[in-house]
Design an enzyme around this catalytic site. Structure first.
Site, PDB file in Angstrom:
ATOM      1  N   TYR A 179     -12.518  -1.565  12.206  1.00  0.00           N
ATOM      2  CA  TYR A 179     -11.151  -1.116  11.932  1.00  0.00           C
ATOM      3  C   TYR A 179     -10.283  -1.295  13.176  1.00  0.00           C
ATOM      4  CZ  TYR A 179      -7.268   2.128  11.084  1.00  0.00           C
ATOM      5  OH  TYR A 179      -6.016   2.691  10.952  1.00  0.00           O
ATOM      6  N   GLY A 183       0.807  -1.204   0.000  1.00  0.00           N
ATOM      7  CA  GLY A 183       0.000   0.000   0.000  1.00  0.00           C
ATOM      8  C   GLY A 183       0.841   1.256   0.000  1.00  0.00           C
ATOM      9  N   SER A 184       1.842   1.298  -0.889  1.00  0.00           N
ATOM     10  CA  SER A 184       2.825   2.390  -0.835  1.00  0.00           C
ATOM     11  C   SER A 184       2.673   3.422  -1.941  1.00  0.00           C
ATOM     12  CB  SER A 184       4.241   1.813  -0.856  1.00  0.00           C
ATOM     13  OG  SER A 184       4.402   0.812  -1.829  1.00  0.00           O
TER      14      SER A 184
END
Length: 264
Positions: free
Chosen positions: A154, A14-15
């Site tokens: 979350y 997720g960069s």
């Protein structure tokens, strides 16, 4: 402190934005070869190009794959067969009333925020232990400790990451591989400015607006401002280094004092 990661290969999931992008740049500046990950091939390629401008001479590898799936994780290992530094940063979040979170949403949050990291750890940890060196990190959140009422699914997923990190640290005991969690506090990422200005006077300059937001809506923060992604990246780089060789099984806070506790 001089941190030199020359010769090391890192993967940051997720960069393409936010904390992940900041971590990728910081690791590249320290000399590491860095895999830039996202689901969309075009977006990953664009991000590699822009990050290269922030870290001239960096060795950046585009790794377009959905790591929340088994197929995507296998694709990552094809593109990067050996990884020395694994930063599990991928995560999703969203506000939903506790009684309206469906079974499918509970599963999706676990799949993306927890199981994706577990899967990649399972794939890369054996190689690290065989080589006698490695760094595995999980980007958690203050929400792991201070469960937000508006998104408990979350919070659940981030709490789970703390257990995952501690457990894999035990699995890697004595191998030269360290495993840690980074607890990130309220961070200035994409979309946060709009969120802040929904709650405070839009006429305020950004610095004043975020301080007002923190004072009125996140008063437990001791920093009293949002954390910049680069500040969290500094901890990630440190934990990736030789200097952090005695730090493992930990949950290290970069939360601006948000969590009202001496220990997480």
């Amino acid at each position: 402190m001089h941190i030199d990661l020359t010769g090391r290969t890192a993967l940051v999931t997720g960069s393409t934005q936010g904390i992940g992008a900041a971590a990728a740049v910081a690791l590249a500046r320290a000399g590491a070869r860095v895999g830039i990950n996202g689901r969309d091939e075009r977006r990953v390629a664009d991000r590699v190009e822009s990050l290269a401008g922030e870290a001239p001479g960096a060795d950046l590898v585009p790794v377009a794959a959905d790591v929340s799936t088994d197929e995507g994780a296998r694709r990552v290992t094809e593109l990067l067969p050996e990884v020395d530094i694994l930063v599990n940063n991928l995560g999703i979040f969203g506000a939903v009333d506790a009684l309206e979170i469906t079974d499918d949403e509970w599963r999706r949050y676990f799949e993306v925020n927890v199981l994706a990291a577990v899967r990649l750890t399972r794939l890369y940890l054996p190689g690290m232990t065989e080589r006698g060196w490695g760094r595995v990190q999980y980007v958690a959140s203050d929400s792991a400790v201070v469960i937000p009422a508006e998104m408990i699914h979350y919070g659940m997923s981030k709490t789970a990451l703390l257990a995952v990190g501690r457990g894999f640290a035990k699995k890697a005991a004595g191998t030269g591989v360290t495993v840690n969690c980074v607890i990130a506090g309220p961070t200035h990422t994409a979309g946060v400015e709009d969120f802040v200005y929904e709650l405070v006077d839009r006429e305020l300059p950004w610095d004043e607006a975020q301080r007002t937001f923190m004072r009125e809506h996140r008063p437990q923060s001791l920093l009293q401002r949002l954390i910049e992604p680069e500040e969290i990246a500094h901890m990630i780089v440190y934990l990736s280094s030789e200097q952090a060789s005695a730090t493992t099984g930990g949950a290290l806070r970069v939360d601006g004092g948000y969590v009202d506790s001496i220990l997480p």
